[in-house]
Design a protein around this motif. Structure first.
Motif, mmCIF file in Angstrom:
data_model
loop_
_atom_site.group_PDB
_atom_site.id
_atom_site.type_symbol
_atom_site.label_atom_id
_atom_site.label_comp_id
_atom_site.label_asym_id
_atom_site.label_seq_id
_atom_site.Cartn_x
_atom_site.Cartn_y
_atom_site.Cartn_z
ATOM 1 N N MET A 194 -3.180 22.963 9.021
ATOM 2 C CA MET A 194 -3.164 22.005 10.131
ATOM 3 C C MET A 194 -4.191 20.895 9.914
ATOM 4 S SD MET A 194 -0.715 22.976 11.960
ATOM 5 C CE MET A 194 -0.959 21.850 13.322
ATOM 6 N N LEU A 195 -5.353 21.255 9.338
ATOM 7 C CA LEU A 195 -6.364 20.252 9.039
ATOM 8 C C LEU A 195 -5.833 19.238 8.028
ATOM 9 C CD1 LEU A 195 -9.286 19.198 9.251
ATOM 10 C CD2 LEU A 195 -9.894 20.789 7.411
ATOM 11 N N GLY A 196 -5.161 19.740 7.001
ATOM 12 C CA GLY A 196 -4.577 18.848 6.008
ATOM 13 C C GLY A 196 -3.495 17.965 6.597
ATOM 14 N N MET A 197 -2.644 18.533 7.442
ATOM 15 C CA MET A 197 -1.597 17.753 8.097
ATOM 16 C C MET A 197 -2.206 16.670 8.982
ATOM 17 S SD MET A 197 1.672 18.572 7.525
ATOM 18 C CE MET A 197 2.533 18.277 9.059
ATOM 19 N N GLY A 198 -3.213 17.042 9.773
ATOM 20 C CA GLY A 198 -3.825 16.090 10.687
ATOM 21 C C GLY A 198 -4.548 14.967 9.977
ATOM 22 N N THR A 199 -5.025 15.239 8.756
ATOM 23 C CA THR A 199 -5.738 14.221 7.993
ATOM 24 C C THR A 199 -4.787 13.354 7.183
ATOM 25 O OG1 THR A 199 -7.657 15.690 7.804
ATOM 26 C CG2 THR A 199 -7.544 13.824 6.280
ATOM 27 N N LEU A 200 -3.873 13.982 6.454
ATOM 28 C CA LEU A 200 -3.063 13.260 5.487
ATOM 29 C C LEU A 200 -1.817 12.611 6.077
ATOM 30 C CD1 LEU A 200 -3.275 15.658 2.413
ATOM 31 C CD2 LEU A 200 -4.520 13.537 2.812
ATOM 32 N N PRO A 208 -1.305 10.907 9.110
ATOM 33 C CA PRO A 208 -1.536 9.512 9.525
ATOM 34 C C PRO A 208 -1.973 8.626 8.362
ATOM 35 C CG PRO A 208 -3.253 10.969 10.373
ATOM 36 C CD PRO A 208 -2.186 11.839 9.819
ATOM 37 N N TRP A 209 -2.714 9.171 7.401
ATOM 38 C CA TRP A 209 -3.129 8.405 6.222
ATOM 39 C C TRP A 209 -1.908 7.913 5.460
ATOM 40 C CZ3 TRP A 209 -6.282 5.805 3.150
ATOM 41 C CH2 TRP A 209 -6.124 5.842 1.767
ATOM 42 N N ASN A 210 -0.938 8.788 5.240
ATOM 43 C CA ASN A 210 0.265 8.396 4.518
ATOM 44 C C ASN A 210 1.145 7.459 5.332
ATOM 45 O OD1 ASN A 210 0.691 9.825 1.728
ATOM 46 N ND2 ASN A 210 -0.250 11.375 3.032
ATOM 47 N N PHE A 211 1.117 7.577 6.662
ATOM 48 C CA PHE A 211 1.848 6.628 7.500
ATOM 49 C C PHE A 211 1.379 5.205 7.234
ATOM 50 C CE2 PHE A 211 2.932 9.802 11.140
ATOM 51 C CZ PHE A 211 4.043 10.215 10.425
ATOM 52 N N PHE A 212 0.066 5.027 7.133
ATOM 53 C CA PHE A 212 -0.484 3.684 6.951
ATOM 54 C C PHE A 212 -0.289 3.177 5.527
ATOM 55 C CE2 PHE A 212 -2.770 4.471 10.927
ATOM 56 C CZ PHE A 212 -2.664 3.223 11.523
ATOM 57 N N ILE A 213 -0.586 3.999 4.532
ATOM 58 C CA ILE A 213 -0.545 3.485 3.170
ATOM 59 C C ILE A 213 0.878 3.229 2.682
ATOM 60 C CG2 ILE A 213 -2.753 4.512 2.533
ATOM 61 C CD1 ILE A 213 -1.302 6.720 1.096
ATOM 62 N N THR A 214 1.875 3.919 3.241
ATOM 63 C CA THR A 214 3.258 3.631 2.841
ATOM 64 C C THR A 214 3.782 2.371 3.507
ATOM 65 O OG1 THR A 214 4.041 5.149 4.564
ATOM 66 C CG2 THR A 214 3.884 6.024 2.335
ATOM 67 N N ALA A 215 3.060 1.861 4.515
ATOM 68 C CA ALA A 215 3.495 0.649 5.220
ATOM 69 C C ALA A 215 2.626 -0.557 4.882
ATOM 70 C CB ALA A 215 3.478 0.885 6.730
ATOM 71 N N MET A 216 1.840 -0.452 3.810
ATOM 72 C CA MET A 216 0.922 -1.550 3.473
ATOM 73 C C MET A 216 1.657 -2.850 3.182
ATOM 74 S SD MET A 216 -2.185 0.056 1.247
ATOM 75 C CE MET A 216 -3.360 1.188 1.981
ATOM 76 N N ASN A 217 2.813 -2.760 2.536
ATOM 77 C CA ASN A 217 3.579 -3.971 2.237
ATOM 78 C C ASN A 217 4.001 -4.690 3.515
ATOM 79 O OD1 ASN A 217 3.420 -3.778 -0.535
ATOM 80 N ND2 ASN A 217 5.250 -2.505 -0.703
ATOM 81 N N TYR A 218 4.332 -3.919 4.532
ATOM 82 C CA TYR A 218 4.711 -4.513 5.823
ATOM 83 C C TYR A 218 3.546 -5.304 6.406
ATOM 84 C CZ TYR A 218 5.310 -4.779 10.886
ATOM 85 O OH TYR A 218 5.357 -5.216 12.177
ATOM 86 N N PHE A 219 2.362 -4.702 6.457
ATOM 87 C CA PHE A 219 1.200 -5.387 7.021
ATOM 88 C C PHE A 219 0.804 -6.598 6.186
ATOM 89 C CE2 PHE A 219 0.581 -1.011 8.705
ATOM 90 C CZ PHE A 219 0.633 -1.327 10.056
ATOM 91 N N LEU A 246 -12.032 1.258 4.400
ATOM 92 C CA LEU A 246 -12.408 1.588 5.775
ATOM 93 C C LEU A 246 -11.996 3.003 6.161
ATOM 94 C CD1 LEU A 246 -11.596 -1.781 7.600
ATOM 95 C CD2 LEU A 246 -13.824 -0.909 6.878
ATOM 96 N N ALA A 247 -10.926 3.499 5.534
ATOM 97 C CA ALA A 247 -10.487 4.863 5.829
ATOM 98 C C ALA A 247 -11.460 5.906 5.286
ATOM 99 C CB ALA A 247 -9.097 5.100 5.238
ATOM 100 N N GLN A 248 -12.206 5.546 4.232
ATOM 101 C CA GLN A 248 -13.116 6.508 3.616
ATOM 102 C C GLN A 248 -14.511 6.510 4.236
ATOM 103 O OE1 GLN A 248 -11.476 8.452 1.694
ATOM 104 N NE2 GLN A 248 -9.730 7.036 1.706
#
Length: 245
Positions: free
Chosen positions: A20-26, A28-39, A64-66
């Motif tokens: 659950m810790l891995g899911m909660g961390t990774l 949302p992280w993957n949500f953002f980095i896969t949409a970088m081209n959009y932003f 900023l994420a780190q």
């Protein structure tokens, strides 16, 4: 301090907590980095899609994420005066992934399929191969814990930085494209991810065994700090790599 020996996790509760810790961390992280081209496209405000990434949104997002992770692991750690290969390991990882590799363009297998190329060939390939590398350590632990070759192989992974930068990453100004075909990129990314998972997992498991039993917990906390430090330094260095590309 009282130490409980022989404790077991028969119900698998610890495994569930870490999952659950891995899911909660990774997640949302993957949500953002896969949409970088959009932003990035939104920041261009309708200008040419070939325009250089003036805002370096991908690099800034990774950095900023780190920083919060670095801050809180620093507060949770006691600093020793020693170098740590674990920091270098994650520095290499975040130097190019995902801030640089997010801009890789298909050429070959995925021609005309830009919308699925990066999610599949960058993020899915990386995460699957990283998981395979980590899982491999349950069967194989090489180099050994006290081997002098272990830091050597970790540092040797630096070859993946130029290898990935010579793939078809666009836009670019200075460096040529050497690995143009999609399959070359997939192979390099697979090896990069698998060795990342393998050596990262070995580092985390070896460190507590190299100190006295009473210092094992502190060593584990330090490894977490060096992980965050390596990720933060790698994110910072990615700005320079983006400029020379």
């Amino acid at each position: 301090m009282r130490i409980c020996k022989g404790a077991s996790d028969r119900s698998g509760l610890v495994a569930v907590i870490f999952f659950m810790l891995g899911m909660g961390t990774l997640l949302p992280w993957n949500f953002f980095i896969t949409a970088m081209n959009y932003f990035t496209d939104r920041l261009k405000n309708g200008t040419s899609s070939t325009q250089t990434d003036t805002y370096m949104f991908g690099n800034m997002s990774v950095l900023l994420a780190q920083l919060p992770l670095l801050l809180f692991t620093l507060l949770n750690s006691f600093l020793y005066q020693q170098e740590d290969a674990h920091c270098w390991q994650h520095d290499l990882h975040i130097n190019v992934f995902p801030a640089i590799t997010i801009n890789t363009k298909p050429s070959g297998l995925f021609d005309g399929k830009d919308n699925i190329f990066v999610p599949v060939c960058s993020f899915i390939v990386f995460n699957v191969m990283d998981w395979i590398g980590r899982s491999l350590t349950s069967r194989l632990q090489w180099p050994s814990m006290k081997s002098h070759s272990f830091p050597f192989f970790v540092v040797l992974r630096v070859v993946f930085i130029p290898a990935l930068m010579l793939c078809n990453i666009q836009p670019r100004v200075y460096l040529p494209v050497f690995f143009n075909h999609d399959m070359a990129y997939i192979i390099i990314m697979s090896l990069f991810a698998m060795t990342n998972g393998y050596f990262a997992c070995l580092s985390m498991s070896y460190a507590p065994q190299l100190v006295r039993p009473k210092d094992a917990e502190t060593a584990g906390a330090l490894m977490t700090f060096f992980l965050a430090l390596g990720l933060s330094l790698g994110a910072a260095f990615s700005f320079g790599l983006k400029i020379i590309l």
